[in-house]
Motif scaffolding. Structure first.
Motif, PDB file in Angstrom:
ATOM      1  N   ALA A  87       4.841   6.465  -0.658  1.00 35.75           N
ATOM      2  CA  ALA A  87       5.483   6.675   0.635  1.00 35.75           C
ATOM      3  C   ALA A  87       6.570   5.645   0.928  1.00 35.75           C
ATOM      4  O   ALA A  87       7.144   5.659   2.017  1.00 35.75           O
ATOM      5  N   TRP A  88       6.857   4.761  -0.021  1.00 36.98           N
ATOM      6  CA  TRP A  88       7.926   3.781   0.144  1.00 36.98           C
ATOM      7  C   TRP A  88       8.591   3.587  -1.204  1.00 36.98           C
ATOM      8  O   TRP A  88       7.937   3.182  -2.179  1.00 36.98           O
TER       9      TRP A  88
ATOM     10  N   THR B 184      12.881   3.922   9.714  1.00 32.88           N
ATOM     11  CA  THR B 184      12.916   4.334   8.310  1.00 32.88           C
ATOM     12  C   THR B 184      11.512   4.391   7.724  1.00 32.88           C
ATOM     13  O   THR B 184      11.177   5.318   6.969  1.00 32.88           O
ATOM     14  N   LEU B 185      10.675   3.407   8.054  1.00 34.49           N
ATOM     15  CA  LEU B 185       9.294   3.399   7.577  1.00 34.49           C
ATOM     16  C   LEU B 185       8.565   4.678   7.995  1.00 34.49           C
ATOM     17  O   LEU B 185       7.901   5.328   7.181  1.00 34.49           O
ATOM     18  N   LEU B 186       8.701   5.039   9.268  1.00 37.27           N
ATOM     19  CA  LEU B 186       8.006   6.214   9.782  1.00 37.27           C
ATOM     20  C   LEU B 186       8.543   7.498   9.153  1.00 37.27           C
ATOM     21  O   LEU B 186       7.771   8.373   8.733  1.00 37.27           O
ATOM     22  N   VAL B 187       9.871   7.602   9.071  1.00 34.77           N
ATOM     23  CA  VAL B 187      10.484   8.813   8.529  1.00 34.77           C
ATOM     24  C   VAL B 187      10.118   9.003   7.057  1.00 34.77           C
ATOM     25  O   VAL B 187       9.793  10.115   6.625  1.00 34.77           O
ATOM     26  N   GLU B 188      10.168   7.941   6.267  1.00 37.55           N
ATOM     27  CA  GLU B 188       9.863   8.051   4.840  1.00 37.55           C
ATOM     28  C   GLU B 188       8.436   8.520   4.614  1.00 37.55           C
ATOM     29  O   GLU B 188       8.177   9.360   3.750  1.00 37.55           O
ATOM     30  N   ALA B 189       7.504   7.971   5.397  1.00 40.86           N
ATOM     31  CA  ALA B 189       6.100   8.354   5.230  1.00 40.86           C
ATOM     32  C   ALA B 189       5.900   9.829   5.560  1.00 40.86           C
ATOM     33  O   ALA B 189       5.201  10.554   4.843  1.00 40.86           O
TER      34      ALA B 189
ATOM     35  N   ALA C 148       0.832  -1.200   0.000  1.00 39.36           N
ATOM     36  CA  ALA C 148       0.000   0.000   0.000  1.00 39.36           C
ATOM     37  C   ALA C 148       0.870   1.255   0.000  1.00 39.36           C
ATOM     38  O   ALA C 148       0.599   2.222  -0.723  1.00 39.36           O
ATOM     39  N   LEU C 149       1.934   1.254   0.797  1.00 40.74           N
ATOM     40  CA  LEU C 149       2.811   2.426   0.874  1.00 40.74           C
ATOM     41  C   LEU C 149       3.496   2.694  -0.454  1.00 40.74           C
ATOM     42  O   LEU C 149       3.642   3.845  -0.877  1.00 40.74           O
TER      43      LEU C 149
END
Length: 294
Positions: free
Chosen positions: A61-62, A127-132, A55-56
């Motif tokens: 967002a990814w 990294t997941l949180l920062v990228e989003a 989904a991201l």
């Protein structure tokens, strides 16, 4: 077609292949990620929603092509189980999907935390949180709210990562602001980072952009504390003819409106207007003297 006819076509070397129970692929080559995602939706059935990295990636967002299981959300009353490359999660909080290229996807904050809760590497979680956040897909507040509302299973690492990001949100806010300026027909500013108000329960840092040639100061922070934060910007606030005020949420949710407001504020500052109330498409614009007078 009869079951035997289908089985014959799905044998080794045949023209078809069986990806999942009840799901066939009418070719013999290896399926691409898009085909795996669509097969997972067919297997999961009505009201299924794709979440996690798939989904991201589709929401921008990814940056990397996902690998591993396709994560699917289904209603808690359904009895479909994980199988093969499909990770099925039953939930009482099934999100209203947003459709992208025909795929039902959850809000970005939900997709981020669905992925983060199942990630064991703390660096990958961060990294997941920062990228989003950096891509403007969601805000830190939206992630916190989703984490509090969702399942607490696997939430310890995402919660710790969100806590560590709290003191660095100004870096993400500055990245949003720089992206807006880069698409504005105005010259680049000087960037200033100042401390928030010391009496706040969670003091944060505040982003300012300063155009000395026209005396324009752009303050990005909580509007309720605008006057005090502008004063903390130091000499720039003293010499500014015009101050433009925006919140980080406005940069995230209405970047086009903010961009128009910034361009308008720069043009007005360049024309020598100061001391009075000025209007913009988005955000409050006023002379610094008026702010000081309350």
């Amino acid at each position: 077609m009869s079951g035997s006819a289908i089985d014959a076509r799905c044998r080794s070397g045949g023209p078809w292949q069986r990806l999942l129970p009840g799901v066939l692929m009418l070719s013999s080559g290896p399926p691409c990620r898009e085909q795996l995602v669509r097969a997972a939706l067919l297997y999961a059935g009505d009201r299924a929603v794709i979440t996690g990295l798939d989904a991201l990636h589709r929401q921008g967002a990814w940056p990397l092509e996902p690998s591993g299981p396709v994560h699917v959300l289904i209603p808690a009353t359904r009895r479909v189980t994980s199988r093969g490359f499909v990770l099925v999660e039953r939930t009482t909080r099934l999100p209203d999907p947003r459709h992208h290229a025909g795929l039902p996807l959850p809000p970005t904050a939900r997709a981020v935390l669905d992925a983060a809760r199942r990630e064991r590497d703390p660096n990958q979680v961060r990294t997941l949180l920062v990228e989003a956040i950096r891509h403007g897909a969601c805000t830190l507040t939206q992630l916190r709210n989703e984490l509090d509302a969702g399942s607490q299973r696997g939430s310890a690492q995402p919660r710790q990562a969100l806590q560590s990001l709290t003191g660095h949100v100004h870096l993400i806010t500055e990245a949003w602001a720089r992206r807006i300026v880069a698409h504005c027909p105005i010259p680049p500013p000087s960037w200033l980072i100042t401390d928030g108000l010391p009496n706040q329960s969670s003091p944060s840092r505040v982003v300012h952009a300063w155009w000395q040639d026209v005396g324009l100061l752009w303050h990005i922070g909580a509007r309720a504390h605008h006057r005090q934060c502008v004063a903390s910007a130091g000499h720039s606030a003293v010499t500014a003819d015009t101050v433009l005020d925006n919140t980080p949420l406005e940069l995230h949710s209405s970047p086009e409106d903010v961009r128009r407001g910034l361009a308008a504020a720069y043009l007005r500052a360049a024309s020598g207007r100061s001391g009075g109330s000025l209007s913009s498409d988005h955000g409050a614009v006023a002379g610094v003297g008026q702010l000081d007078d309350g």
